[in-house]
Design a protein around this motif. Structure first.
Motif, PDB file in Angstrom:
ATOM      1  N   SER A  52       7.716  10.647  -9.612  1.00  0.00           N
ATOM      2  CA  SER A  52       9.080  10.819 -10.389  1.00  0.00           C
ATOM      3  C   SER A  52       9.124  11.954 -11.211  1.00  0.00           C
ATOM      4  O   SER A  52       7.830  12.651 -11.188  1.00  0.00           O
ATOM      5  CB  SER A  52       9.432   9.481 -11.261  1.00  0.00           C
ATOM      6  OG  SER A  52       8.320   9.653 -12.536  1.00  0.00           O
ATOM      7  N   ILE A  53      10.135  12.448 -11.780  1.00  0.00           N
ATOM      8  CA  ILE A  53      10.258  13.617 -12.676  1.00  0.00           C
ATOM      9  C   ILE A  53       9.057  13.241 -13.935  1.00  0.00           C
ATOM     10  O   ILE A  53       8.848  14.501 -14.602  1.00  0.00           O
ATOM     11  CB  ILE A  53      11.818  13.808 -13.144  1.00  0.00           C
ATOM     12  CG1 ILE A  53      12.034  15.122 -13.783  1.00  0.00           C
ATOM     13  CG2 ILE A  53      12.156  12.638 -14.140  1.00  0.00           C
ATOM     14  CD1 ILE A  53      13.323  15.586 -14.138  1.00  0.00           C
ATOM     15  N   GLY A  54       9.002  12.277 -14.254  1.00  0.00           N
ATOM     16  CA  GLY A  54       8.135  11.874 -15.408  1.00  0.00           C
ATOM     17  C   GLY A  54       6.566  11.723 -14.982  1.00  0.00           C
ATOM     18  O   GLY A  54       5.727  11.285 -15.764  1.00  0.00           O
ATOM     19  N   SER A  55       6.397  11.875 -13.587  1.00  0.00           N
ATOM     20  CA  SER A  55       5.157  11.812 -13.034  1.00  0.00           C
ATOM     21  C   SER A  55       4.464  10.545 -12.728  1.00  0.00           C
ATOM     22  O   SER A  55       3.246  10.239 -12.778  1.00  0.00           O
ATOM     23  CB  SER A  55       4.151  12.732 -13.745  1.00  0.00           C
ATOM     24  OG  SER A  55       4.209  14.185 -13.640  1.00  0.00           O
ATOM     25  N   ILE A  56       5.466   9.542 -12.703  1.00  0.00           N
ATOM     26  CA  ILE A  56       5.098   8.345 -12.285  1.00  0.00           C
ATOM     27  C   ILE A  56       4.873   8.113 -10.872  1.00  0.00           C
ATOM     28  O   ILE A  56       5.775   8.696 -10.078  1.00  0.00           O
ATOM     29  CB  ILE A  56       6.026   7.161 -12.709  1.00  0.00           C
ATOM     30  CG1 ILE A  56       6.308   7.212 -14.202  1.00  0.00           C
ATOM     31  CG2 ILE A  56       5.538   5.708 -12.112  1.00  0.00           C
ATOM     32  CD1 ILE A  56       7.300   6.173 -14.834  1.00  0.00           C
ATOM     33  N   THR A  57       3.607   7.718 -10.308  1.00  0.00           N
ATOM     34  CA  THR A  57       3.444   7.898  -8.863  1.00  0.00           C
ATOM     35  C   THR A  57       3.300   6.462  -8.133  1.00  0.00           C
ATOM     36  O   THR A  57       3.297   5.504  -8.900  1.00  0.00           O
ATOM     37  CB  THR A  57       1.929   8.398  -8.722  1.00  0.00           C
ATOM     38  OG1 THR A  57       1.092   7.916  -9.478  1.00  0.00           O
ATOM     39  CG2 THR A  57       1.725   9.858  -9.303  1.00  0.00           C
ATOM     40  N   ASN A  58       3.479   6.638  -6.863  1.00  0.00           N
ATOM     41  CA  ASN A  58       3.534   5.383  -6.091  1.00  0.00           C
ATOM     42  C   ASN A  58       2.896   5.855  -4.533  1.00  0.00           C
ATOM     43  O   ASN A  58       3.048   6.785  -4.277  1.00  0.00           O
ATOM     44  CB  ASN A  58       4.886   4.901  -5.796  1.00  0.00           C
ATOM     45  CG  ASN A  58       4.770   3.569  -4.767  1.00  0.00           C
ATOM     46  OD1 ASN A  58       4.253   2.691  -4.988  1.00  0.00           O
ATOM     47  ND2 ASN A  58       5.725   3.989  -3.688  1.00  0.00           N
ATOM     48  N   ASP A  61      -0.324   1.818   0.612  1.00  0.00           N
ATOM     49  CA  ASP A  61      -1.570   1.143   0.548  1.00  0.00           C
ATOM     50  C   ASP A  61      -2.915   1.787   1.356  1.00  0.00           C
ATOM     51  O   ASP A  61      -3.913   1.882   1.101  1.00  0.00           O
ATOM     52  CB  ASP A  61      -1.420  -0.270   0.998  1.00  0.00           C
ATOM     53  CG  ASP A  61      -0.583  -1.231  -0.139  1.00  0.00           C
ATOM     54  OD1 ASP A  61      -0.428  -2.280   0.563  1.00  0.00           O
ATOM     55  OD2 ASP A  61      -0.533  -0.636  -1.176  1.00  0.00           O
ATOM     56  N   SER A  62      -2.474   2.473   2.433  1.00  0.00           N
ATOM     57  CA  SER A  62      -3.433   3.066   3.321  1.00  0.00           C
ATOM     58  C   SER A  62      -3.976   4.207   2.940  1.00  0.00           C
ATOM     59  O   SER A  62      -4.926   4.853   3.236  1.00  0.00           O
ATOM     60  CB  SER A  62      -2.649   3.425   4.575  1.00  0.00           C
ATOM     61  OG  SER A  62      -1.631   4.366   4.508  1.00  0.00           O
ATOM     62  N   VAL A  63      -3.231   4.900   1.739  1.00  0.00           N
ATOM     63  CA  VAL A  63      -3.786   6.112   1.157  1.00  0.00           C
ATOM     64  C   VAL A  63      -4.359   5.799  -0.066  1.00  0.00           C
ATOM     65  O   VAL A  63      -5.047   6.908  -1.132  1.00  0.00           O
ATOM     66  CB  VAL A  63      -2.954   7.201   1.398  1.00  0.00           C
ATOM     67  CG1 VAL A  63      -2.465   7.573   3.039  1.00  0.00           C
ATOM     68  CG2 VAL A  63      -1.623   7.147   0.377  1.00  0.00           C
ATOM     69  N   LYS A  64      -4.148   4.656  -0.868  1.00  0.00           N
ATOM     70  CA  LYS A  64      -4.572   4.459  -2.324  1.00  0.00           C
ATOM     71  C   LYS A  64      -5.924   4.899  -2.630  1.00  0.00           C
ATOM     72  O   LYS A  64      -6.988   4.427  -1.736  1.00  0.00           O
ATOM     73  CB  LYS A  64      -4.226   2.993  -2.757  1.00  0.00           C
ATOM     74  CG  LYS A  64      -3.022   2.885  -3.051  1.00  0.00           C
ATOM     75  CD  LYS A  64      -2.411   1.381  -3.517  1.00  0.00           C
ATOM     76  CE  LYS A  64      -1.041   1.322  -3.506  1.00  0.00           C
ATOM     77  NZ  LYS A  64      -0.859  -0.093  -4.249  1.00  0.00           N
ATOM     78  N   GLY A  65      -6.400   5.562  -3.598  1.00  0.00           N
ATOM     79  CA  GLY A  65      -7.605   5.863  -3.855  1.00  0.00           C
ATOM     80  C   GLY A  65      -8.367   7.017  -3.116  1.00  0.00           C
ATOM     81  O   GLY A  65      -9.396   7.636  -3.445  1.00  0.00           O
ATOM     82  N   ARG A  66      -7.639   7.535  -1.984  1.00  0.00           N
ATOM     83  CA  ARG A  66      -8.053   8.560  -1.278  1.00  0.00           C
ATOM     84  C   ARG A  66      -7.130  10.063  -1.578  1.00  0.00           C
ATOM     85  O   ARG A  66      -7.523  11.025  -1.471  1.00  0.00           O
ATOM     86  CB  ARG A  66      -8.082   8.398   0.026  1.00  0.00           C
ATOM     87  CG  ARG A  66      -8.856   7.467   0.540  1.00  0.00           C
ATOM     88  CD  ARG A  66      -9.133   7.187   2.064  1.00  0.00           C
ATOM     89  NE  ARG A  66      -7.881   6.917   2.714  1.00  0.00           N
ATOM     90  CZ  ARG A  66      -7.373   7.373   3.706  1.00  0.00           C
ATOM     91  NH1 ARG A  66      -7.804   8.781   4.104  1.00  0.00           N
ATOM     92  NH2 ARG A  66      -6.174   7.110   4.115  1.00  0.00           N
ATOM     93  N   PHE A  67      -5.973   9.775  -1.693  1.00  0.00           N
ATOM     94  CA  PHE A  67      -4.926  10.893  -1.888  1.00  0.00           C
ATOM     95  C   PHE A  67      -4.294  10.895  -3.460  1.00  0.00           C
ATOM     96  O   PHE A  67      -4.064   9.691  -4.179  1.00  0.00           O
ATOM     97  CB  PHE A  67      -3.738  10.574  -0.935  1.00  0.00           C
ATOM     98  CG  PHE A  67      -4.140  10.726   0.510  1.00  0.00           C
ATOM     99  CD1 PHE A  67      -5.126  10.773   0.780  1.00  0.00           C
ATOM    100  CD2 PHE A  67      -3.029  10.805   1.254  1.00  0.00           C
ATOM    101  CE1 PHE A  67      -5.458  10.902   2.458  1.00  0.00           C
ATOM    102  CE2 PHE A  67      -2.874  10.810   2.734  1.00  0.00           C
ATOM    103  CZ  PHE A  67      -4.413  11.011   3.228  1.00  0.00           C
TER     104      PHE A  67
END
Length: 121
Positions: A52-58, A61-67
Motif C-alpha cells: 500500500s501507499i503506507g507500505s503495508i504488505t501482503n 502463501d507460496s512466496v511468504k518468507g522468500r520474497f
C-alpha cells in the motif's frame, strides 16, 4: 499518460535470488497501491505481493518468507526481492500500479509489459 516498466528478470538456478524493479513515470499525482503478479505458461495470472501507499504488505502463501516487496515513493519505484527461488516460480512477472493522475480524482490501474523469470532445477 502513465508508463510502467519492469526490469530485473532473468535465468537463475534453484535456490538463487533475483531483484525485480518497477518504475512508473508520467502524469502521476499520487501512486496508491502497487503489486507484483505473475503468469506461468498455461496458467492464470496470480497475485504475488502487494504494497500500500503506507507500505503495508501482503503476500501469496507460496512466496511468504522468500520474497520481499518494497517501494520508494519519492522515485515511484517498487521492488521485489526474490530469494530461495524454486522452479515453480518461473513465470512472467508483471507490475501493477494504481495511479491518480494530475487533474483526476480517480485512480486507474496501469500494467507493465512483464519481465521473464526462469528458475532452473
Amino acid at each position: 499518460q502513465v508508463q510502467v516498466v519492469e526490469s530485473g528478470g532473468g535465468l537463475v538456478q534453484a535456490g538463487g535470488s533475483l531483484r525485480l524493479s518497477c518504475v512508473a513515470s508520467g502524469s502521476i499525482f499520487r501512486m496508491n497501491g502497487m503489486g507484483w503478479y505473475r503468469q506461468a505458461p498455461g496458467k492464470q495470472r496470480e497475485l504475488v505481493a502487494t504494497i500500500s501507499i503506507g507500505s503495508i504488505t501482503n503476500y501469496a502463501d507460496s512466496v511468504k518468507g522468500r520474497f520481499t516487496i518494497s517501494r520508494d515513493n519519492a522515485k515511484n519505484t517498487m521492488y521485489l526481492q526474490m530469494n530461495s527461488l524454486k522452479p515453480e516460480d518461473t513465470a512472467v512477472y508483471y507490475c501493477n500500479a494504481r495511479v491518480v493522475r494530475y487533474g483526476s480524482t480517480y485512480q486507474h490501474d496501469y500494467w507493465g509489459q512483464g519481465t521473464q523469470v526462469t528458475v532452473s532445477s
